[in-house]
Write an enzyme that holds these catalytic residues in place. Sequence first.
Site, PDB file in Angstrom:
ATOM      1  N   HIS A 128      12.775   1.821  12.838  1.00  0.00           N
ATOM      2  CA  HIS A 128      12.744   1.151  14.149  1.00  0.00           C
ATOM      3  C   HIS A 128      14.182   0.799  14.520  1.00  0.00           C
ATOM      4  O   HIS A 128      15.009   0.534  13.629  1.00  0.00           O
ATOM      5  CB  HIS A 128      11.957  -0.173  14.086  1.00  0.00           C
ATOM      6  CG  HIS A 128      10.482  -0.029  13.936  1.00  0.00           C
ATOM      7  ND1 HIS A 128       9.736  -0.807  13.070  1.00  0.00           N
ATOM      8  CD2 HIS A 128       9.598   0.786  14.554  1.00  0.00           C
ATOM      9  CE1 HIS A 128       8.458  -0.475  13.175  1.00  0.00           C
ATOM     10  NE2 HIS A 128       8.341   0.491  14.051  1.00  0.00           N
TER      11      HIS A 128
ATOM     12  N   GLU B 218       6.080   1.634  19.530  1.00  0.00           N
ATOM     13  CA  GLU B 218       6.150   0.637  18.451  1.00  0.00           C
ATOM     14  C   GLU B 218       6.525  -0.743  18.987  1.00  0.00           C
ATOM     15  O   GLU B 218       6.950  -1.623  18.238  1.00  0.00           O
ATOM     16  CB  GLU B 218       7.138   1.116  17.379  1.00  0.00           C
ATOM     17  CG  GLU B 218       6.759   2.454  16.764  1.00  0.00           C
ATOM     18  CD  GLU B 218       5.752   2.363  15.610  1.00  0.00           C
ATOM     19  OE1 GLU B 218       5.868   1.453  14.775  1.00  0.00           O
ATOM     20  OE2 GLU B 218       4.836   3.216  15.541  1.00  0.00           O
TER      21      GLU B 218
ATOM     22  N   ASP C  19      15.217  -1.966  15.501  1.00  0.00           N
ATOM     23  CA  ASP C  19      15.591  -3.312  15.045  1.00  0.00           C
ATOM     24  C   ASP C  19      16.006  -3.342  13.573  1.00  0.00           C
ATOM     25  O   ASP C  19      16.263  -4.406  13.017  1.00  0.00           O
ATOM     26  CB  ASP C  19      14.495  -4.349  15.365  1.00  0.00           C
ATOM     27  CG  ASP C  19      13.216  -4.185  14.563  1.00  0.00           C
ATOM     28  OD1 ASP C  19      13.145  -3.319  13.680  1.00  0.00           O
ATOM     29  OD2 ASP C  19      12.261  -4.956  14.829  1.00  0.00           O
TER      30      ASP C  19
ATOM     31  N   ALA D 275      11.455   0.592   1.952  1.00  0.00           N
ATOM     32  CA  ALA D 275      10.912  -0.515   1.160  1.00  0.00           C
ATOM     33  C   ALA D 275       9.414  -0.330   0.922  1.00  0.00           C
ATOM     34  O   ALA D 275       8.926  -0.542  -0.201  1.00  0.00           O
ATOM     35  CB  ALA D 275      11.167  -1.838   1.875  1.00  0.00           C
ATOM     36  N   SER D 276       8.691   0.068   1.945  1.00  0.00           N
ATOM     37  CA  SER D 276       7.242   0.272   1.795  1.00  0.00           C
ATOM     38  C   SER D 276       6.961   1.338   0.745  1.00  0.00           C
ATOM     39  O   SER D 276       6.087   1.168  -0.115  1.00  0.00           O
ATOM     40  CB  SER D 276       6.631   0.682   3.144  1.00  0.00           C
ATOM     41  OG  SER D 276       5.451   1.428   2.994  1.00  0.00           O
TER      42      SER D 276
ATOM     43  N   ARG E 267      -1.529   1.185  11.122  1.00  0.00           N
ATOM     44  CA  ARG E 267      -1.035   0.375  12.224  1.00  0.00           C
ATOM     45  C   ARG E 267      -1.731   0.738  13.542  1.00  0.00           C
ATOM     46  O   ARG E 267      -1.805  -0.094  14.455  1.00  0.00           O
ATOM     47  CB  ARG E 267       0.485   0.512  12.342  1.00  0.00           C
ATOM     48  CG  ARG E 267       1.191   0.146  11.018  1.00  0.00           C
ATOM     49  CD  ARG E 267       2.439  -0.649  11.203  1.00  0.00           C
ATOM     50  NE  ARG E 267       2.182  -1.903  11.880  1.00  0.00           N
ATOM     51  CZ  ARG E 267       3.132  -2.769  12.248  1.00  0.00           C
ATOM     52  NH1 ARG E 267       4.392  -2.476  12.000  1.00  0.00           N
ATOM     53  NH2 ARG E 267       2.840  -3.896  12.851  1.00  0.00           N
TER      54      ARG E 267
ATOM     55  N   CYS F 295      11.321  -8.503  12.387  1.00  0.00           N
ATOM     56  CA  CYS F 295       9.998  -7.852  12.468  1.00  0.00           C
ATOM     57  C   CYS F 295       8.900  -8.885  12.600  1.00  0.00           C
ATOM     58  O   CYS F 295       7.863  -8.623  13.205  1.00  0.00           O
ATOM     59  CB  CYS F 295       9.696  -7.067  11.192  1.00  0.00           C
ATOM     60  SG  CYS F 295      10.866  -5.801  10.785  1.00  0.00           S
TER      61      CYS F 295
ATOM     62  N   GLY G 148       0.794  -1.229   0.000  1.00  0.00           N
ATOM     63  CA  GLY G 148       0.000   0.000   0.000  1.00  0.00           C
ATOM     64  C   GLY G 148       0.824   1.276   0.000  1.00  0.00           C
ATOM     65  O   GLY G 148       0.266   2.367  -0.130  1.00  0.00           O
ATOM     66  N   GLY G 149       2.140   1.153   0.162  1.00  0.00           N
ATOM     67  CA  GLY G 149       2.971   2.369   0.250  1.00  0.00           C
ATOM     68  C   GLY G 149       2.575   3.236   1.436  1.00  0.00           C
ATOM     69  O   GLY G 149       2.562   4.464   1.360  1.00  0.00           O
ATOM     70  N   LEU G 150       2.280   2.583   2.551  1.00  0.00           N
ATOM     71  CA  LEU G 150       1.636   3.280   3.668  1.00  0.00           C
ATOM     72  C   LEU G 150       2.591   3.863   4.701  1.00  0.00           C
ATOM     73  O   LEU G 150       2.165   4.627   5.557  1.00  0.00           O
ATOM     74  CB  LEU G 150       0.697   2.291   4.393  1.00  0.00           C
ATOM     75  CG  LEU G 150      -0.410   1.672   3.535  1.00  0.00           C
ATOM     76  CD1 LEU G 150      -1.101   0.547   4.306  1.00  0.00           C
ATOM     77  CD2 LEU G 150      -1.420   2.726   3.119  1.00  0.00           C
TER      78      LEU G 150
ATOM     79  N   ASN H   4       6.159  -5.537  16.512  1.00  0.00           N
ATOM     80  CA  ASN H   4       5.488  -4.278  16.836  1.00  0.00           C
ATOM     81  C   ASN H   4       4.179  -4.477  17.601  1.00  0.00           C
ATOM     82  O   ASN H   4       3.478  -3.502  17.867  1.00  0.00           O
ATOM     83  CB  ASN H   4       5.158  -3.500  15.556  1.00  0.00           C
ATOM     84  CG  ASN H   4       6.375  -3.197  14.729  1.00  0.00           C
ATOM     85  OD1 ASN H   4       6.479  -3.625  13.584  1.00  0.00           O
ATOM     86  ND2 ASN H   4       7.319  -2.476  15.306  1.00  0.00           N
TER      87      ASN H   4
HETATM   88  O1  SUG Z   1       5.487  -0.363  10.309  1.00  0.00           O
HETATM   89  N1  SUG Z   1       5.506  -1.744   7.088  1.00  0.00           N
HETATM   90  C1  SUG Z   1       5.804  -1.876   8.489  1.00  0.00           C
HETATM   91  C2  SUG Z   1       7.064  -2.670   8.681  1.00  0.00           C
HETATM   92  C3  SUG Z   1       7.303  -2.994  10.127  1.00  0.00           C
HETATM   93  C4  SUG Z   1       8.622  -3.617  10.360  1.00  0.00           C
HETATM   94  N2  SUG Z   1       8.758  -3.950  11.716  1.00  0.00           N
HETATM   95  C5  SUG Z   1       9.892  -3.846  12.435  1.00  0.00           C
HETATM   96  N3  SUG Z   1      10.937  -3.185  11.999  1.00  0.00           N
HETATM   97  N4  SUG Z   1       9.905  -4.371  13.598  1.00  0.00           N
HETATM   98  C6  SUG Z   1       5.911  -0.497   9.159  1.00  0.00           C
HETATM   99  O2  SUG Z   1       6.438   0.420   8.514  1.00  0.00           O
HETATM  100  C7  SUG Z   1       4.133  -1.187   5.182  1.00  0.00           C
HETATM  101  C8  SUG Z   1       2.705  -1.447   4.717  1.00  0.00           C
HETATM  102  C9  SUG Z   1       2.468  -1.019   3.311  1.00  0.00           C
HETATM  103  O3  SUG Z   1       3.093  -0.066   2.836  1.00  0.00           O
HETATM  104  O4  SUG Z   1       1.600  -1.671   2.656  1.00  0.00           O
HETATM  105  C10 SUG Z   1       4.313  -1.348   6.662  1.00  0.00           C
HETATM  106  O5  SUG Z   1       3.389  -1.104   7.430  1.00  0.00           O
END
Ligand code: SUG
Length: 449
Positions: free
Chosen positions: A251, A175, A253, A28-29, A139, A372, A20-22, A111
């Site tokens: 984060h 988180e 981690d 990466a998202s 989230r 994660c 979703g690029g959220l 998380n």
């Molecule tokens: O919160 N990605 C999560 C990745 C969480 C990784 N967790 C840890 N590092 N512990 C976040 O950014 C992307 C969803 C999207 O773009 O569709 C997302 O929510």
Amino acid sequence: MIPAYEMNFDGLVGPTHNYGGLSYGNVASQSNSQAVSSPKEAALQGLGKMKALMDMGFKQGVFAPQERQDVAALRSLGFTGSDAEVIARAAKEAMPLLAACSSASSMWTANSCTVSPSADTADGRVHFTAANLNCKFHRSIEHPTTSRVLGAMFANPQHFAHHAALPAVSQFGDEGAANHTRFCAGYGEAGVEFFVFGRSAFDPRYPAPQRYPARQTLEACQAVARLHGLSDDGVVYAQQNPAVIDQGVFHNDVIAVGNGEVLFYHQDAFLDTERVLAELGDKLARRGGRFQAVCVPREAVSVEDAVRSYLFNSQLLTRADGSMLLIVPEECHKNARVWDYLQQLTAGNGPIREVKVFDLKQSMQNGGGPACLRLRVALNETELAAVNPGVIMTPTLHDTLVAWVGKHYRDRLSEADLADPQLLVECRAALDELTQILKLGSVYPFQLV
Ligand code: SUG
């Protein structure tokens, strides 16, 4: 002393896994926004890791996904009608909101909450505080179901204490375990809990990042430590380096991982590193441990390579002989500098002796690596016996879940598919069956009405 273990509860990837690029600030998202996902492959990759760790003799559990789409969240934003109408209206008028309410982000169970083992807490119970995750809308809607699922997994009040998420305002941005590490001489012994924050809500001495949000506050960390009844001599706070948050380390981690007496971290991870390491060393020594810090210099691995490869989003596990194993994503193997570094690391005489590589690409493309995907819970034997047996991974449960994924999950999911009213029907049928497989009872909103 009663034997104690670390158990990893991995998030089972939900049937709506999509890109979703959220997550602004999660490279990466953002860069995979609107790519076509494969929920089936994502879930099978996760189950593959769970099985491999179980086969290696580690204690492994499974953490159920959430009900998505979250129709109630869409209703709270003013979309009305039947469930199908709510989804159709959101798809037409506000696709980003539908994407947010469809996210399978609860798969990243690091998380979900912060956990303090019973050896650290004032009342001798294992404490859980659900994370409010209030930096991102998609989230922030996780914690009510997270609390119900945790309650069904760790139900016995004699051993387990649950706290609701902190107030959902940015001053208490939390988180969960992604910014929390525990050091100890043994899992059943009192340890040192290490809380890493990105900014302070009130104290101007802590510089905030310039570009990307700092999701975790000092005040949230302090509140969790109070709720869990931790003593000051068993807690260390550190500020994450705001410059690395601005490079995509959303984060802690993503830039450090700890286990037992070992902290594996990047040179640029923290502010005031010397003070932090000295305090960790002193406090752990008073609890009978010998702190060991393994620093990865920026000359060997840049922050950019760390973010791309997710070197630090690894699982650091203690093997039967006391040496440590690092579980890394395939992206580490593909990055020559990171891979070279790992060869040198394991050839040396430090604590980390072996590296194992896993393909978790579906999750990685949303910024979620091996660490994660798992929530660590240190449990003594009595507490382990009180965990809901339905969520403990066994060869049979693994096979059942693989068949369940095969029956219910789609091979491909694009943004346009989120508008398909059938998706919600499929997801609810899958989750209804899952709660029976995992013996969770009714935990989802559609089961509670
Ligand atoms: O919160 N990605 C999560 C990745 C969480 C990784 N967790 C840890 N590092 N512990 C976040 O950014 C992307 C969803 C999207 O773009 O569709 C997302 O929510």
